[in-house]
Design a protein around this motif. Structure first.
Motif, short mmCIF file in Angstrom:
data_model
loop_
_atom_site.label_atom_id
_atom_site.label_comp_id
_atom_site.label_asym_id
_atom_site.label_seq_id
_atom_site.Cartn_x
_atom_site.Cartn_y
_atom_site.Cartn_z
N GLU A 1 -4.54 -5.73 -6.69
CA GLU A 1 -5.38 -4.60 -7.08
C GLU A 1 -6.86 -4.89 -6.89
OE1 GLU A 1 -6.26 -1.76 -11.02
OE2 GLU A 1 -4.63 -3.23 -11.03
N CYS B 1 -7.72 -4.98 -3.12
CA CYS B 1 -7.73 -3.63 -2.55
C CYS B 1 -8.95 -2.84 -3.00
CB CYS B 1 -6.44 -2.90 -2.92
SG CYS B 1 -4.98 -3.48 -2.02
N ARG B 2 -9.42 -3.11 -4.22
CA ARG B 2 -10.66 -2.46 -4.67
C ARG B 2 -11.83 -2.85 -3.76
NH1 ARG B 2 -11.12 -4.58 -9.58
NH2 ARG B 2 -12.53 -6.20 -8.83
N LYS C 1 -2.29 1.95 2.75
CA LYS C 1 -3.15 2.35 1.64
C LYS C 1 -4.53 2.83 2.11
CE LYS C 1 -1.34 -0.86 -1.87
NZ LYS C 1 -1.28 0.04 -3.04
N PHE C 2 -4.93 2.42 3.34
CA PHE C 2 -6.30 2.67 3.79
C PHE C 2 -6.30 3.27 5.20
CE2 PHE C 2 -6.33 -1.01 0.92
CZ PHE C 2 -7.20 -0.56 -0.07
N LEU D 1 -2.06 -7.05 -1.29
CA LEU D 1 -1.75 -5.91 -2.15
C LEU D 1 -2.32 -6.04 -3.56
CD1 LEU D 1 1.95 -5.42 -1.00
CD2 LEU D 1 -0.07 -4.18 -0.21
N ILE E 1 -11.56 -3.83 -0.59
CA ILE E 1 -11.34 -3.19 0.71
C ILE E 1 -11.80 -1.74 0.67
CG2 ILE E 1 -9.57 -2.43 2.35
CD1 ILE E 1 -10.11 -5.41 2.54
N PHE F 1 -0.17 -2.67 3.15
CA PHE F 1 -1.61 -2.74 2.93
C PHE F 1 -2.34 -1.69 3.76
CE2 PHE F 1 -5.56 -4.97 4.53
CZ PHE F 1 -6.32 -4.85 3.37
#
Length: 288
Positions: free
Chosen positions: A130, A133-134, A164-165, A128, A136, A161
């Motif tokens: 930041e 995740c950027r 989010k995607f 998680l 990913i 996670f």
């Protein structure tokens, strides 16, 4: 180009195996009780075991957090047609990750996705972060997949996670390493059920023998965990992986593939073929 003999079962793909030139310092995770794999494992070694078990090809997956290993795996795949794809490593937290991903997209058609050894991170919420995740978020536009390598304690973060995607192709490695040796099902089973509710998430039927008792495991010990993932993900989102050569600390390649072939033998032929290769071809977008 390597050819296979008449034993090959068309379409069978091993979605998870490794290659390495053993380095006792770099590969310190291969401990003294894992002496069976304290040596080199290269493409010719892999070809032998694939051919013996009727497997057409494989996906080579990173085992070291370095781009040097990614380059090594890509080289092996480019030189050996039976290595159908590579899941490499890149620093997904780097501000320059988009440039590195573009480099790989342009450099080889064999590289299909990336993985980070999240199970080794002390922060159970690493997925998680930041900056992670950027990284990913940069995968999808280039068509790259992401392999999720975690322990059960990291499943709550993994659920958040993947939420989010929704458009990113994910696959959970090794069933998220359930506590087979301890014969524990909950809360792993319930959390895997939640994770499977996301249609973009697949799961590899791999890595089970090394989570079981290495000396005394049998198919009955693995069956409850197979039951869970086949019920939750369904055969349309599962793919066989051997985790060779890591599996050798507990079982031979033939023993590992037999467990999955025997289990999928109860399915209809189309579903069995999907688990044993079709889903890997679809997920990793392998060339025919």
């Amino acid at each position: 180009m390597n050819s296979f003999d008449e034993k090959i079962i068309p379409g069978t793909i091993d979605a998870h195996q490794h290659l390495w030139q053993f380095d006792p310092v770099r590969d310190a995770w291969i401990t003294e009780d894992m002496k069976a794999i304290q040596r080199d494992f290269l493409a010719n070694d892999l070809l032998e075991v694939l051919t013996e078990s009727g497997v057409e090809g494989s996906i080579a997956v990173q085992a070291d957090t370095s781009e040097n290993e990614t380059a090594f795996l890509v080289e092996q795949a480019e030189r050996n047609d039976f290595i159908k794809g590579v899941v490499g490593w890149v620093d997904l937290c780097s501000p320059a990750v988009a440039d590195r991903l573009a480099f790989y997209r342009e450099g080889s058609r064999k590289i299909k996705g990336f993985r980070h050894i999240v199970q080794a991170e002390p922060d159970d919420n690493y997925l998680l972060r930041e900056d992670f995740c950027r990284g990913i978020a940069a995968l999808g536009s280039l068509g790259f997949t992401y392999d999720i390598l975690i322990y059960p304690k990291q499943l709550p973060a993994a659920i958040r996670f993947v939420e989010k995607f929704p458009d990113q192709r994910f696959v959970v490695d090794h069933l998220a390493k359930p506590l087979i040796r301890e014969k524990r099902i909950s809360p792993w089973a319930e959390q895997m059920n939640i994770l499977s509710g996301h249609p973009n998430v697949f799961c590899k039927v791999s890595g089970m023998v090394t989570e079981a008792d290495w000396q005394r495991w049998n198919a009955d010990a693995l069956r409850p965990y197979l039951d869970v993932v086949f019920e939750t993900f369904g055969p349309e989102r599962l793919m066989f992986g051997s985790d060779w050569p890591v599996c050798l600390v507990a079982a031979s390649y033939r023993e590992v593939i037999k467990v999955v072939r025997d289990y999928t033998g109860q399915l209809d032929p189309a579903a069995s073929a999907a688990v044993m290769g079709g889903n890997a071809r679809h997920f990793y977008q392998l060339e025919a």
